[in-house]
Design a protein around this motif. Structure first.
Motif, mmCIF file in Angstrom:
data_model
loop_
_atom_site.group_PDB
_atom_site.id
_atom_site.type_symbol
_atom_site.label_atom_id
_atom_site.label_comp_id
_atom_site.label_asym_id
_atom_site.label_seq_id
_atom_site.Cartn_x
_atom_site.Cartn_y
_atom_site.Cartn_z
ATOM 1 N N TYR A 211 0.897 -1.392 -0.525
ATOM 2 C CA TYR A 211 -0.416 0.091 -0.014
ATOM 3 C C TYR A 211 0.268 1.189 0.118
ATOM 4 O O TYR A 211 0.525 1.982 -0.336
ATOM 5 N N ARG A 212 2.081 1.281 0.224
ATOM 6 C CA ARG A 212 2.894 2.881 0.445
ATOM 7 C C ARG A 212 3.157 3.012 -0.722
ATOM 8 O O ARG A 212 3.458 3.756 -1.220
ATOM 9 N N ARG A 213 2.846 2.113 -1.761
ATOM 10 C CA ARG A 213 3.781 1.845 -2.754
ATOM 11 C C ARG A 213 2.613 2.731 -3.848
ATOM 12 O O ARG A 213 2.520 3.301 -5.120
ATOM 13 N N ARG A 214 1.306 2.299 -3.828
ATOM 14 C CA ARG A 214 0.124 2.951 -4.172
ATOM 15 C C ARG A 214 0.120 4.647 -3.834
ATOM 16 O O ARG A 214 -0.231 5.440 -4.843
ATOM 17 N N ASN A 215 0.714 4.985 -2.844
ATOM 18 C CA ASN A 215 1.043 6.450 -2.428
ATOM 19 C C ASN A 215 2.688 7.046 -2.769
ATOM 20 O O ASN A 215 2.306 8.213 -2.942
ATOM 21 N N VAL A 216 3.527 5.759 -2.749
ATOM 22 C CA VAL A 216 4.253 6.492 -2.654
ATOM 23 C C VAL A 216 5.285 5.888 -3.320
ATOM 24 O O VAL A 216 5.636 5.033 -3.793
ATOM 25 N N GLU A 217 5.978 6.525 -4.847
ATOM 26 C CA GLU A 217 6.771 5.731 -5.933
ATOM 27 C C GLU A 217 8.148 6.830 -5.887
ATOM 28 O O GLU A 217 9.229 7.782 -5.167
ATOM 29 N N GLY A 218 8.963 5.049 -6.550
ATOM 30 C CA GLY A 218 10.489 5.910 -7.043
ATOM 31 C C GLY A 218 11.626 5.520 -5.563
ATOM 32 O O GLY A 218 11.449 4.672 -5.036
ATOM 33 N N ARG A 219 12.304 6.135 -5.411
ATOM 34 C CA ARG A 219 13.425 6.991 -3.908
ATOM 35 C C ARG A 219 13.250 7.150 -2.555
ATOM 36 O O ARG A 219 12.143 8.103 -3.277
ATOM 37 N N ALA A 220 13.569 7.007 -2.052
ATOM 38 C CA ALA A 220 13.764 7.588 -0.534
ATOM 39 C C ALA A 220 14.773 8.757 -1.012
ATOM 40 O O ALA A 220 15.497 8.867 -1.944
ATOM 41 N N THR A 221 14.096 9.957 -0.621
ATOM 42 C CA THR A 221 14.602 11.280 -0.804
ATOM 43 C C THR A 221 15.965 11.415 0.175
ATOM 44 O O THR A 221 16.053 11.212 1.065
ATOM 45 N N THR A 222 17.150 12.146 -0.885
ATOM 46 C CA THR A 222 18.539 12.608 -0.400
ATOM 47 C C THR A 222 18.390 13.924 -0.540
ATOM 48 O O THR A 222 18.172 14.340 -1.239
ATOM 49 N N VAL A 223 19.507 14.367 0.372
ATOM 50 C CA VAL A 223 19.484 16.489 0.084
ATOM 51 C C VAL A 223 21.328 16.312 -0.107
ATOM 52 O O VAL A 223 21.574 15.111 1.064
ATOM 53 N N GLU A 224 21.546 17.399 -0.007
ATOM 54 C CA GLU A 224 23.389 18.079 0.131
ATOM 55 C C GLU A 224 23.345 17.828 1.599
ATOM 56 O O GLU A 224 22.414 17.850 2.284
ATOM 57 N N ASP A 225 25.003 17.648 1.868
ATOM 58 C CA ASP A 225 25.036 17.919 3.446
ATOM 59 C C ASP A 225 24.954 18.785 4.011
ATOM 60 O O ASP A 225 24.530 19.393 5.034
ATOM 61 N N ALA A 226 25.251 20.259 2.697
ATOM 62 C CA ALA A 226 24.812 21.328 4.050
ATOM 63 C C ALA A 226 23.334 21.591 3.366
ATOM 64 O O ALA A 226 23.152 22.471 4.844
ATOM 65 N N ALA A 227 22.688 21.217 3.153
ATOM 66 C CA ALA A 227 20.976 21.922 3.474
ATOM 67 C C ALA A 227 20.837 20.803 4.359
ATOM 68 O O ALA A 227 20.250 21.153 4.816
ATOM 69 N N LEU A 228 21.126 19.288 4.865
ATOM 70 C CA LEU A 228 20.459 18.724 5.212
ATOM 71 C C LEU A 228 21.566 19.574 7.390
ATOM 72 O O LEU A 228 20.583 19.450 7.770
ATOM 73 N N ALA A 229 22.547 19.930 6.900
ATOM 74 C CA ALA A 229 22.602 20.812 8.363
ATOM 75 C C ALA A 229 21.586 21.870 8.285
ATOM 76 O O ALA A 229 21.383 22.540 9.350
#
Length: 346
Positions: A211-229
């Motif tokens: 059911y998670r794929r019914r609502n969420v497709e693709g891949r896990a979200t990732t961010v750059e280190d600077a944006a994460l900080a």
């Protein structure tokens, strides 16, 4: 301003007592109000609606014992067997249905993962665990494990003693090693492993898509280190409890903490941040991460991460091996945790 590194999971090495484990044997928060009525079966897979009927029959045995119970005027329900086993792929709603049964059952009753029950035995000892659970109306075991023969036979012995005194048991599947097919293989292996109890279990197959794929497709979200900080700092300024660890440090720390303690390790955390995620090549590490993500998902704690998308950290050998369905479930959950798409039931 609160430091973005003020909270680190690697600084947490909690202890847990048998009484704490026993006190926590209830459905996860997102299933606190789960019911058969709130389960949303997929019309393309009739076995999902069929599973509800099987579980209502199972619950009907308790209703038949009450004065004027509905089933008291009908034939003995098929669910007179003391055990029921929900067999299916990940994300078809097995945990929601298991929690619904738990809520419908009279007490005393317990709900936990296989790991939690084996941890309970480890903390209390076998005899004291039997004494604690004896007289229980229902024991729900989510994600029955077949990975460790010793633990499997320990649980077989424990359930055998409890069922012999009237306790009823409901369990969901967790695909064992080398079972590469869909959950049908999990069912046969489960029943073979608990030979002495197999005749006491009704197996209910639940087909369907995650059911998670019914609502969420693709891949896990990732961010750059600077944006994460920056995100971590902003959330901390606003009063959120944000943990900040490197992926490698977390993986090393998980090896020092028993999986039954992971839930206490993340207690009080609002958001988990990880830097430098990368592909894993050690299966032991990967399975620890799966167990950790299961607890994070139960606690509904979002994750933000840099590096390799967390849904892609399991290498090709793992995805082609006997534990692939565990990794697929973890991937699905990681997509939900990193995108903010946390659906209402499992």
């Amino acid at each position: 301003m609160q430091s973005s590194t003020a909270l680190r999971l690697i600084d947490r090495s909690p202890s847990i007592t048998g009484s704490e484990i026993a006190g926590g044997l209830v459905p996860p928060p997102q299933f606190a109000h789960a019911s058969f009525e709130s389960y949303r079966p997929d019309a393309d897979y009739p076995s999902q609606a069929g599973a509800i009927e099987h579980l209502k029959e199972f619950e009907g045995v308790w209703r038949a014992q009450r004065p004027g119970g509905f089933f008291s005027r009908n034939r003995k329900p098929k669910a007179a067997l003391p055990g029921i086993y929900l067999d299916g792929g990940f994300g078809v709603g097995k945990t929601h249905l298991l929690a619904s049964l738990w809520h419908a059952a009279p007490g005393p009753k317990y709900f936990g993962t296989f790991i939690e029950y084996t941890a309970l035995v480890g903390a209390l000892g076998y005899a004291e665990t039997v004494a604690l659970l004896r007289g229980t109306q229902l024991i729900c075991i989510d994600e029955f494990e077949l990975d460790d023969p010793g633990d499997t036979m320990l649980m077989t012995r424990l359930l055998g003693e409890l069922m012999a005194t009237g306790t009823r048991v409901a369990a969901t599947s967790n695909t064992p090693p080398n079972s590469l097919g869909e959950g049908r293989f999990a069912a046969s292996d489960f029943l073979r492993e608990i030979q002495a109890l197999s005749s006491n279990f009704m197996t209910v197959r639940i087909d369907g898509l995650d059911y998670r794929r019914r609502n969420v497709e693709g891949r896990a979200t990732t961010v750059e280190d600077a944006a994460l900080a920056h995100m971590v700092g902003t959330m901390a300024e606003r009063g959120s409890a944000v943990s900040s660890d490197s992926f490698d440090e977390l993986m090393a720390h998980l090896a020092t903490v028993h999986p039954s303690k992971y839930i206490k390790m993340i207690r009080g955390i609002d958001v988990i941040s990880l830097t430098g995620a990368h592909v894993l090549h050690n299966q032991t590490d990967a399975l620890r991460l799966v167990a950790f993500i299961d607890r994070v998902y139960d606690a509904e704690i979002p994750i933000i991460a840099s590096g390799t998308p967390l849904s892609e950290v399991f290498d090709d050998d793992m995805m082609g091996g006997g534990y692939r369905k565990k990794y697929q479930r973890a991937m699905s959950r990681l997509i939900a945790l990193t995108t903010g798409e946390l659906p209402p039931h499992d």
